[in-house]
Design a protein around this motif. Structure first.
Motif, PDB file in Angstrom:
ATOM      1  N   ALA A  29       3.335   5.297  -5.801  1.00 16.38           N
ATOM      2  CA  ALA A  29       2.297   5.496  -6.591  1.00 16.38           C
ATOM      3  C   ALA A  29       0.838   5.351  -5.805  1.00 16.38           C
ATOM      4  N   ALA A  30       0.608   4.422  -5.019  1.00 17.89           N
ATOM      5  CA  ALA A  30      -0.393   4.014  -4.057  1.00 17.89           C
ATOM      6  C   ALA A  30      -0.706   5.297  -3.244  1.00 17.89           C
ATOM      7  N   TYR A  31       0.326   5.839  -2.536  1.00 20.30           N
ATOM      8  CA  TYR A  31       0.316   6.761  -1.736  1.00 20.30           C
ATOM      9  C   TYR A  31      -0.380   7.899  -2.427  1.00 20.30           C
ATOM     10  N   ALA A  32       0.196   8.256  -3.711  1.00 23.08           N
ATOM     11  CA  ALA A  32      -0.232   9.452  -4.435  1.00 23.08           C
ATOM     12  C   ALA A  32      -1.657   9.403  -4.757  1.00 23.08           C
ATOM     13  N   ALA A  33      -2.222   8.299  -5.181  1.00 26.20           N
ATOM     14  CA  ALA A  33      -3.391   8.154  -5.541  1.00 26.20           C
ATOM     15  C   ALA A  33      -4.533   8.042  -4.275  1.00 26.20           C
ATOM     16  N   ALA A  34      -3.860   7.749  -3.190  1.00 27.03           N
ATOM     17  CA  ALA A  34      -4.653   7.972  -1.955  1.00 27.03           C
ATOM     18  C   ALA A  34      -4.613   9.338  -1.261  1.00 27.03           C
TER      19      ALA A  34
ATOM     20  N   LEU B  46      -4.030  -0.243  -0.415  1.00 26.72           N
ATOM     21  CA  LEU B  46      -4.409   1.094  -1.076  1.00 26.72           C
ATOM     22  C   LEU B  46      -4.498   0.967  -2.732  1.00 26.72           C
ATOM     23  N   GLY B  47      -3.533   0.080  -3.165  1.00 25.46           N
ATOM     24  CA  GLY B  47      -3.693  -0.019  -4.782  1.00 25.46           C
ATOM     25  C   GLY B  47      -5.049  -0.487  -5.113  1.00 25.46           C
ATOM     26  N   ARG B  48      -5.547  -1.460  -4.336  1.00 25.23           N
ATOM     27  CA  ARG B  48      -6.898  -2.051  -4.777  1.00 25.23           C
ATOM     28  C   ARG B  48      -7.900  -0.982  -4.436  1.00 25.23           C
ATOM     29  N   LEU B  49      -7.842  -0.242  -3.473  1.00 22.74           N
ATOM     30  CA  LEU B  49      -8.769   0.976  -3.365  1.00 22.74           C
ATOM     31  C   LEU B  49      -8.708   1.892  -4.206  1.00 22.74           C
ATOM     32  N   HIS B  50      -7.537   2.134  -4.698  1.00 22.89           N
ATOM     33  CA  HIS B  50      -7.409   3.400  -5.556  1.00 22.89           C
ATOM     34  C   HIS B  50      -6.971   3.105  -7.001  1.00 22.89           C
TER      35      HIS B  50
END
Length: 335
Positions: free
Chosen positions: A229-234, A286-290
């Motif tokens: 999920a974090a990859y997808a958002a980033a 990545l989660g916090r960034l996105h």
């Protein structure tokens, strides 16, 4: 070419020892009791072919080598938490004919995670990524096992910023002769981001033990789900599992038996640190960034770091307790 293995532990010693078997020049960089054992008794490397003792030059830093050679290749295999110190130390080393290692020599980041390439590109003009598929064990100074067959491991190689060049193809050819598959790819970080997802389970192994357990597998699935999920958002691409499996099929078969991964081994050796900040912590970042919640990876990172900092033995926590902590963190994230 001469290969300088910066961090001759499980991965570094295996790569260095196998290269030495084919006649390549290799220097092992190590410290403490491991360096003493390597100097006194040599590297005792066991692979599927048997056990051999390699008596190779061992140094603790570049000063012991004098000026580096223009044909030197730096292979960075320290854990990511030790990368900055190693990059600064070796990057400033002078090279015969002028300039520094950071200006003139190739550096290969053969580590888990994706942070070392970014650190290296800040310092080195010629930085390469290596996606390492090389199960190996290092628990005793001077002694390393890497038992996969028919090949010792698979090392995908490419320029850290994308693409490939003549030098990395020459290095790949040496690695192929040394018993590795060494595909040169244009998108090595895509492979490394995929490998990172599997490494999210290192903290589970370290804290609850390496024995297979459905509850451990379920917690890893949750960690990987957060990672994707974090990859997808980033907008980060990664090699799908089918492509990874096809690359490994029939090439690196592991012997049966439970063996702890790199973080478990770090705790077993009492090193005082693990890679969790750069494995689970990468997903947290990545989660916090996105804007993607990552409570499972936050929990795993925190737990593994406590084990390392307090010197707790690997596997001292139950999977039920670790899962409960992750559930509590997920409940807080959803509130």
């Amino acid at each position: 070419m001469r290969y300088l293995i910066i961090g001759a532990g499980a991965i570094g010693a295996t790569i260095g020892g196998r290269l030495a078997e084919t006649g390549r020049e290799v220097v092992l960089v190590a410290r403490g009791a491991h360096a003493e054992a390597l100097r006194a008794d040599g590297l005792r490397l066991t692979t599927a072919d048997g056990t051999r003792v390699h008596r190779l030059p061992v140094v603790t830093g570049p000063a012991e080598l004098g000026e580096l050679r223009p044909d030197d290749v730096l292979v960075l295999t320290v854990k990511t938490q030790d990368a900055i110190a190693a990059l600064d130390t070796w990057g400033d080393a002078e090279v015969a004919g002028g300039g520094t290692a950071a200006q003139r020599l190739p550096l290969l980041c053969a580590q888990n995670g994706v942070e070392s390439e970014r650190l290296a590109l800040r310092r080195f003009a010629r930085a390469y990524g290596v996606c390492v598929w090389l199960p190996a064990t290092f628990l005793e100074p001077g002694v390393v096992e890497a038992l996969c067959a028919p090949l010792t491991g698979i090392l995908h190689l490419g320029k850290a910023a994308g693409g490939a060049d003549r030098r990395i193809r020459e290095i790949a050819a040496d690695l192929e002769k040394a018993g590795f598959a060494a595909p040169v790819v244009e998108d090595v970080m895509r492979w490394k981001y995929a490998k990172l997802l599997g490494n999210l389970g290192n903290a589970i192994q370290a804290t609850t033990g390496p024995e297979p357990d459905p509850a451990k597998a379920a917690l890893l699935v949750r960690a990987i789900r957060e990672g994707k999920a974090a990859y997808a958002a980033a907008g980060i691409d990664h090699t799908p599992e089918a492509e990874q499996s096809a690359a490994r099929e029939g090439k690196v078969n592991q012997p049966e038996g439970v063996r702890g991964g790199s973080s478990w081994q770090s705790l077993a050796r009492g090193t005082g640190s693990v890679e969790a900040d750069y494995l689970n912590g990468e997903i947290s970042l990545l989660g916090r960034l996105h804007g993607v919640p990552t409570p499972v990876n936050d929990t795993l990172r925190h737990a593994a770091n406590i084990f390392a900092r307090e010197g707790l033995p690997p596997g001292a926590m139950s999977i039920e307790d670790l899962t409960a902590l992750a559930d509590e963190a997920a409940a807080r994230a959803g509130s």
